[in-house]
Design a protein around this motif. Sequence first.
Motif: not given
Length: 302
Positions: A33-58
């Motif tokens: 649910p947290l990942s889903q909420q962050i994706r909703q936030l990014e869609e609303t803002v209209g910008a990628r806020l976090l870079m996600r990989t298997n090893r890290r978040v930036a």
Amino acid sequence: MSIELRHLRYFVTVADTLHFGKAAERLGMSQPPLSQQIRQLEETVGARLLMRTNRRVALTEPGRLFLGEARDILARVERAAELAQRAQRGELGELRIGFTRTTPLSQDIPRAIFAFRQRYPAVHLQLEEMNSLQQIDALLERKLHVGILRPGVLPKALVSKRLFRDPLVAVMHADHPALKSVGARGKLPAKALAQEPFVMFARSAGAGVYEHALSLCRAAGFAPRIAQEAREASTIIGLVAAGLGVSILPESCSHINVEGVRYVPLTDPSAMSEIHVVYRDDERLPLLPHFIQLILGNTKSR
């Protein structure tokens, strides 16, 4: 979809930890649910806020800029809530207080107001000089929260509590012949002043004192012959010193030391004025009970 405060809190927590699992644990929720909420936030803002990989978040560059603003918004919301809570507890806000011209001459009132300012430094006190009748009107019209005055008959909408008694005294020239019969500590009946010219407050300036003095004279069997009116107690006392007449003032005015003037206690039972704190019965300002309690305590309600 609009941005909600919870979205900002979720994002800030992820940005602080740079780990969805740790952020979810800190927030007391599961990771999906947290990942889903962050994706909703990014869609609303209209910008990628976090870079996600298997090893890290930036944080992305838009995410870094968004983070600063999100922190500010959350801090302001917390500050707003704190201010509201403090106002509800009576620690913040504005208190409008009316007082008469002679009120500051009593040592108790300034001391009580000083004590309130010391205890509640974030409260803005707006002090307004008004005569007693003006204060009553201002209280009824909600232009004042509380009045400090010498009341007569009050409307039912107002509550009055006595702070202290302030006896009325005769103010006379030190060489006045009547003083020869009373000695240094003696008293006079008000009727001894019946033939004297009076220096009085103008009714528009000191309605409470004016009415009390007039009532006292009438009870003594005479109407005072007013030779001079003034708007300040110090002016009245100065005119008495100049020989223009006698006066009747509250004993608290005796703090004004003018050469050639004597303050003589009066024997009449009605030679007594009272200072009251007055407020609306339906006043719900959280500050008010604190002020009433403190001023009653500091004046000792004698």
